[in-house]
Scaffold this motif. Structure first.
Motif, PDB file in Angstrom:
ATOM      1  N   ILE A  89      36.228  39.552 -91.883  1.00 46.14           N
ATOM      2  CA  ILE A  89      35.226  38.790 -91.136  1.00 46.14           C
ATOM      3  C   ILE A  89      35.857  37.746 -90.210  1.00 46.14           C
ATOM      4  O   ILE A  89      35.300  37.440 -89.154  1.00 46.14           O
ATOM      5  CB  ILE A  89      34.211  38.140 -92.105  1.00 46.14           C
ATOM      6  N   GLY A  90      37.024  37.210 -90.567  1.00 42.97           N
ATOM      7  CA  GLY A  90      37.672  36.230 -89.695  1.00 42.97           C
ATOM      8  C   GLY A  90      38.106  36.838 -88.376  1.00 42.97           C
ATOM      9  O   GLY A  90      37.941  36.216 -87.308  1.00 42.97           O
ATOM     10  N   ILE A  91      38.643  38.060 -88.422  1.00 39.74           N
ATOM     11  CA  ILE A  91      38.983  38.766 -87.187  1.00 39.74           C
ATOM     12  C   ILE A  91      37.701  39.092 -86.429  1.00 39.74           C
ATOM     13  O   ILE A  91      37.635  38.975 -85.203  1.00 39.74           O
ATOM     14  CB  ILE A  91      39.779  40.052 -87.495  1.00 39.74           C
ATOM     15  N   GLY A  92      36.663  39.470 -87.168  1.00 40.79           N
ATOM     16  CA  GLY A  92      35.366  39.732 -86.545  1.00 40.79           C
ATOM     17  C   GLY A  92      34.826  38.519 -85.814  1.00 40.79           C
ATOM     18  O   GLY A  92      34.231  38.636 -84.734  1.00 40.79           O
TER      19      GLY A  92
ATOM     20  N   VAL B   6      42.539  34.073 -92.875  1.00 41.41           N
ATOM     21  CA  VAL B   6      42.734  34.437 -94.283  1.00 41.41           C
ATOM     22  C   VAL B   6      42.052  35.773 -94.553  1.00 41.41           C
ATOM     23  O   VAL B   6      40.846  35.928 -94.352  1.00 41.41           O
ATOM     24  CB  VAL B   6      42.169  33.349 -95.215  1.00 41.41           C
ATOM     25  N   LEU B   7      42.851  36.754 -94.999  1.00 43.12           N
ATOM     26  CA  LEU B   7      42.343  38.073 -95.371  1.00 43.12           C
ATOM     27  C   LEU B   7      42.223  38.102 -96.886  1.00 43.12           C
ATOM     28  O   LEU B   7      43.226  38.117 -97.587  1.00 43.12           O
ATOM     29  CB  LEU B   7      43.284  39.179 -94.895  1.00 43.12           C
TER      30      LEU B   7
ATOM     31  N   VAL C 258      50.017  24.812 -87.676  1.00 45.48           N
ATOM     32  CA  VAL C 258      48.759  25.542 -87.556  1.00 45.48           C
ATOM     33  C   VAL C 258      47.676  24.642 -86.965  1.00 45.48           C
ATOM     34  O   VAL C 258      47.610  23.448 -87.276  1.00 45.48           O
ATOM     35  CB  VAL C 258      48.315  26.108 -88.930  1.00 45.48           C
ATOM     36  N   ASP C 259      46.862  25.197 -86.078  1.00 41.88           N
ATOM     37  CA  ASP C 259      45.780  24.436 -85.457  1.00 41.88           C
ATOM     38  C   ASP C 259      44.433  24.707 -86.125  1.00 41.88           C
ATOM     39  O   ASP C 259      43.626  23.792 -86.312  1.00 41.88           O
ATOM     40  CB  ASP C 259      45.664  24.800 -83.969  1.00 41.88           C
ATOM     41  N   THR C 260      44.171  25.978 -86.452  1.00 38.46           N
ATOM     42  CA  THR C 260      42.873  26.392 -86.977  1.00 38.46           C
ATOM     43  C   THR C 260      43.071  27.394 -88.106  1.00 38.46           C
ATOM     44  O   THR C 260      43.949  28.258 -88.026  1.00 38.46           O
ATOM     45  CB  THR C 260      42.015  27.047 -85.859  1.00 38.46           C
ATOM     46  N   VAL C 261      42.247  27.273 -89.141  1.00 39.23           N
ATOM     47  CA  VAL C 261      42.257  28.234 -90.241  1.00 39.23           C
ATOM     48  C   VAL C 261      40.845  28.795 -90.383  1.00 39.23           C
ATOM     49  O   VAL C 261      39.876  28.027 -90.476  1.00 39.23           O
ATOM     50  CB  VAL C 261      42.707  27.594 -91.569  1.00 39.23           C
ATOM     51  N   ILE C 262      40.718  30.123 -90.376  1.00 36.61           N
ATOM     52  CA  ILE C 262      39.418  30.784 -90.518  1.00 36.61           C
ATOM     53  C   ILE C 262      39.351  31.418 -91.911  1.00 36.61           C
ATOM     54  O   ILE C 262      40.240  32.188 -92.296  1.00 36.61           O
ATOM     55  CB  ILE C 262      39.197  31.860 -89.441  1.00 36.61           C
ATOM     56  N   ILE C 263      38.269  31.111 -92.640  1.00 35.57           N
ATOM     57  CA  ILE C 263      38.148  31.508 -94.046  1.00 35.57           C
ATOM     58  C   ILE C 263      36.786  32.162 -94.276  1.00 35.57           C
ATOM     59  O   ILE C 263      35.755  31.614 -93.880  1.00 35.57           O
ATOM     60  CB  ILE C 263      38.280  30.271 -94.963  1.00 35.57           C
TER      61      ILE C 263
ATOM     62  N   LEU D  60      48.197  36.038 -89.801  1.00 36.15           N
ATOM     63  CA  LEU D  60      47.413  36.596 -90.899  1.00 36.15           C
ATOM     64  C   LEU D  60      47.967  36.140 -92.240  1.00 36.15           C
ATOM     65  O   LEU D  60      49.177  36.156 -92.464  1.00 36.15           O
ATOM     66  CB  LEU D  60      47.422  38.126 -90.838  1.00 36.15           C
ATOM     67  N   LYS D  61      47.080  35.710 -93.126  1.00 32.81           N
ATOM     68  CA  LYS D  61      47.427  35.353 -94.505  1.00 32.81           C
ATOM     69  C   LYS D  61      46.837  36.461 -95.387  1.00 32.81           C
ATOM     70  O   LYS D  61      45.672  36.396 -95.801  1.00 32.81           O
ATOM     71  CB  LYS D  61      46.843  33.982 -94.849  1.00 32.81           C
TER      72      LYS D  61
END
Length: 326
Positions: free
Chosen positions: A286-289, A307-308, A175-180, A45-46
């Motif tokens: 939303i990234g966790i969602g 990214v939070l 890091v492999d993947t970043v969700i934004i 988590l960021k």
């Protein structure tokens, strides 16, 4: 390949990082082991929820304000915002000793309005869409000679947001993947530029509310597509048309765009509070969602950074959301 319009370069982002270092927090990278079995990957988590103003927006707002000549902001700075950009700009104005005026929708959560005013800014509430708010912004700016700071179209704002990407690569080199999260597109444009121009192999994923899928449909249609504006719990991401400048950057650097229903956003908020002890507003969750919805393919050993973006929601409102469906 879609030609870029006004866009931040990697050099702009590195310069923004040096400019911002004395003034903002380098937010931590937190491993979230308790979530990993459910989400199906290694979760990091960021939390920009821990940023000075409670959201990432201070990065872009302050970078823009600091990069402007003093005479350009002498009379004040102005923008429209759903709340977090307002707080970031208000903080920047207070730090620089200039006036800030923010035009915000009447639907803005009360706590965001109160926080903005507490930072010394003047707030004007408007019952109108984004176009109506921007019309009012430019009218006021012309009358008073204020500097306008756009929340996602301005390349210097994007560069400020892109400093998050630099921190991610520094703190999680493999890091492999970043969700934004995707709202206007300034955040993901900046982060994607920082990451793809440094480590092209990293997968960059945009998470967009299913009720406001403007970038998702624009990708399908191969052009910026405006959609009817619907209500989503993720108010910070509620925009009907992709940003003009972010759109080509997103098309160039963002690998996937996933849609997330409000029910999964709420479930993500609950998981963050329960398992990570982090209070995150819907737009930040939303990234966790997206991972909970299983619309994004991940593997157990894949290192996924989520990214939070912010945590500026009233605790009473959060409690009400957490009780839904119970």
């Amino acid at each position: 390949m879609i030609p870029l319009l006004e866009h931040p370069t990697l050099r702009d982002i590195h310069q923004a990082r040096e400019r911002l270092k004395p003034h903002i927090r380098h937010t931590p990278m937190l491993r979230a082991e308790k979530m990993e079995t459910t989400l199906g990957c290694e979760v990091y988590l960021k939390p920009e929820t821990l940023q000075i103003t409670g959201a990432f927006k201070i990065r872009g707002a302050l970078n823009k304000a600091l990069s402007l000549p003093r005479e350009a902001i002498a009379n004040g700075i102005i923008a429209t915002s759903s709340g977090n950009h307002a707080q970031g700009l208000a903080y920047a104005a207070r730090m620089l000793g200039v006036k800030a005026l923010l035009v915000v929708p009447v639907t803005t959560p009360k706590i965001k309005v109160e926080n903005t005013r507490a930072l010394g800014a003047e707030v004007i509430l408007i019952d109108g869409d984004t176009a109506a708010r921007w019309k009012r912004v430019y009218e006021i700016a012309a009358e008073n000679h204020y500097a306008v700071v756009h929340a996602f179209e301005d390349p210097m704002v994007m560069a400020g947001q892109g400093t998050i990407g630099c921190e991610i690569l520094e703190d999680l080199a493999d890091v492999d993947t970043v969700i934004i999260p995707m709202g206007g597109g300034g955040l993901i444009s900046g982060i994607a530029t920082a990451i793809k121009e440094t480590r092209p192999s990293v997968r960059v994923v945009g998470a967009e509310p299913a009720l406001t899928p403007k970038y998702f449909h624009s990708r399908i249609n191969k052009e910026r597509t405006s959609l009817p504006l619907k209500n989503t719990i993720a108010d910070g991401l509620r925009i009907s048309v992709p940003g003009q400048n972010p759109y080509p950057i997103i098309e160039r650097y963002v690998d996937e765009i996933v849609l997330v229903e409000d029910e999964h956003i709420i479930e993500g908020m609950r998981m963050l509070a329960k398992d990570a002890k982090l209070i995150a507003e819907p737009a930040a969750s939303i990234g966790i969602g997206a991972l909970l919805a299983k619309g994004l393919k991940v593997t157990p050993k894949e290192k996924v950074c989520v990214v939070l973006t912010g945590g500026n929601w009233d605790l009473c409102d959060l409690a009400e959301v957490f009780q839904r469906g119970n």
